[in-house]
Design a protein around this motif. Structure first.
Motif, short mmCIF file in Angstrom:
data_model
loop_
_atom_site.label_atom_id
_atom_site.label_comp_id
_atom_site.label_asym_id
_atom_site.label_seq_id
_atom_site.Cartn_x
_atom_site.Cartn_y
_atom_site.Cartn_z
N LYS A 3 4.09 3.30 -8.78
CA LYS A 3 2.93 3.91 -9.42
C LYS A 3 3.19 5.36 -9.82
O LYS A 3 2.51 5.88 -10.68
CB LYS A 3 1.70 3.81 -8.52
CG LYS A 3 1.21 2.39 -8.43
CD LYS A 3 -0.14 2.30 -7.82
CE LYS A 3 -0.53 0.84 -7.78
NZ LYS A 3 -1.88 0.58 -7.51
N GLY A 4 4.18 6.00 -9.22
CA GLY A 4 4.51 7.37 -9.57
C GLY A 4 5.06 7.49 -10.98
O GLY A 4 5.06 8.56 -11.57
N SER A 5 5.53 6.38 -11.55
CA SER A 5 6.11 6.43 -12.89
C SER A 5 5.14 5.95 -13.96
O SER A 5 5.53 5.83 -15.11
CB SER A 5 7.39 5.58 -12.93
OG SER A 5 7.07 4.23 -12.69
N LEU A 6 3.90 5.70 -13.60
CA LEU A 6 2.92 5.23 -14.58
C LEU A 6 2.23 6.39 -15.28
O LEU A 6 2.04 7.46 -14.69
CB LEU A 6 1.87 4.35 -13.90
CG LEU A 6 2.35 3.04 -13.31
CD1 LEU A 6 1.20 2.35 -12.58
CD2 LEU A 6 2.93 2.14 -14.37
N THR A 7 1.83 6.17 -16.51
CA THR A 7 1.01 7.14 -17.23
C THR A 7 -0.42 7.03 -16.70
O THR A 7 -0.74 6.14 -15.90
CB THR A 7 0.99 6.83 -18.74
OG1 THR A 7 0.38 5.55 -18.94
CG2 THR A 7 2.39 6.87 -19.33
N ARG A 8 -1.29 7.91 -17.15
CA ARG A 8 -2.70 7.83 -16.73
C ARG A 8 -3.31 6.49 -17.14
O ARG A 8 -4.07 5.90 -16.38
CB ARG A 8 -3.50 8.99 -17.32
CG ARG A 8 -3.17 10.36 -16.77
CD ARG A 8 -3.56 10.57 -15.35
NE ARG A 8 -5.02 10.53 -15.19
CZ ARG A 8 -5.65 10.54 -14.02
NH1 ARG A 8 -4.95 10.59 -12.91
NH2 ARG A 8 -6.95 10.49 -13.95
N LEU A 13 -5.14 1.01 -15.60
CA LEU A 13 -5.03 -0.45 -15.70
C LEU A 13 -4.61 -1.06 -14.36
O LEU A 13 -5.10 -2.12 -13.98
CB LEU A 13 -4.04 -0.83 -16.81
CG LEU A 13 -4.44 -0.44 -18.23
CD1 LEU A 13 -3.34 -0.80 -19.22
CD2 LEU A 13 -5.76 -1.05 -18.63
N ALA A 14 -3.74 -0.38 -13.63
CA ALA A 14 -3.32 -0.87 -12.32
C ALA A 14 -4.49 -0.84 -11.34
O ALA A 14 -4.68 -1.78 -10.57
CB ALA A 14 -2.15 -0.04 -11.80
N LYS A 15 -5.25 0.25 -11.38
CA LYS A 15 -6.40 0.39 -10.49
C LYS A 15 -7.43 -0.71 -10.74
O LYS A 15 -8.04 -1.22 -9.80
CB LYS A 15 -7.03 1.77 -10.70
CG LYS A 15 -8.12 2.13 -9.72
CD LYS A 15 -8.49 3.58 -9.82
CE LYS A 15 -9.67 3.73 -10.76
NZ LYS A 15 -10.23 5.09 -10.75
N LYS A 16 -7.60 -1.09 -11.99
CA LYS A 16 -8.55 -2.14 -12.36
C LYS A 16 -7.93 -3.54 -12.28
O LYS A 16 -8.61 -4.51 -12.56
CB LYS A 16 -9.06 -1.91 -13.78
CG LYS A 16 -9.79 -0.61 -14.00
CD LYS A 16 -11.19 -0.70 -13.49
CE LYS A 16 -11.96 0.56 -13.88
NZ LYS A 16 -13.28 0.59 -13.33
#
Length: 81
Positions: A3-8, A13-16
């Motif tokens: 998750k550290g390499s994801l954009t906002r 999208l990951a959170k949802k």
């Protein structure tokens, strides 16, 4: 993917727990483009893409905009006008 390499957008999208394949079918945005928007900070999210994603997720576009742009600030002015 860490998750550290994801954009906002990727974090949102990951959170949802959004399935990008389903989102691609709903929005017409390719899965490749959604992946790039999720992991590559150089891939700039277009306003029409943001709007389509918000519609597909049944959220207000401003909710997604505020989340994605949380770090955007006006540059400091050096002149005294």
């Amino acid at each position: 993917m860490a998750k550290g390499s994801l954009t906002r957008l990727g974090l949102f999208l990951a959170k949802k727990a959004v399935n990008k394949s389903v989102l691609a079918k709903m929005t017409g945005i390719s899965t490749f483009r959604l992946s790039q928007l999720s992991i590559n900070p150089a891939s700039h999210l277009r306003v029409n893409e943001l709007y389509l994603i918000a519609l597909a997720l049944d959220i207000k576009p401003v909710e997604l905009l505020e989340y994605v742009c949380v770090d955007v600030v006006l540059p400091r002015s050096t002149s005294k006008e």
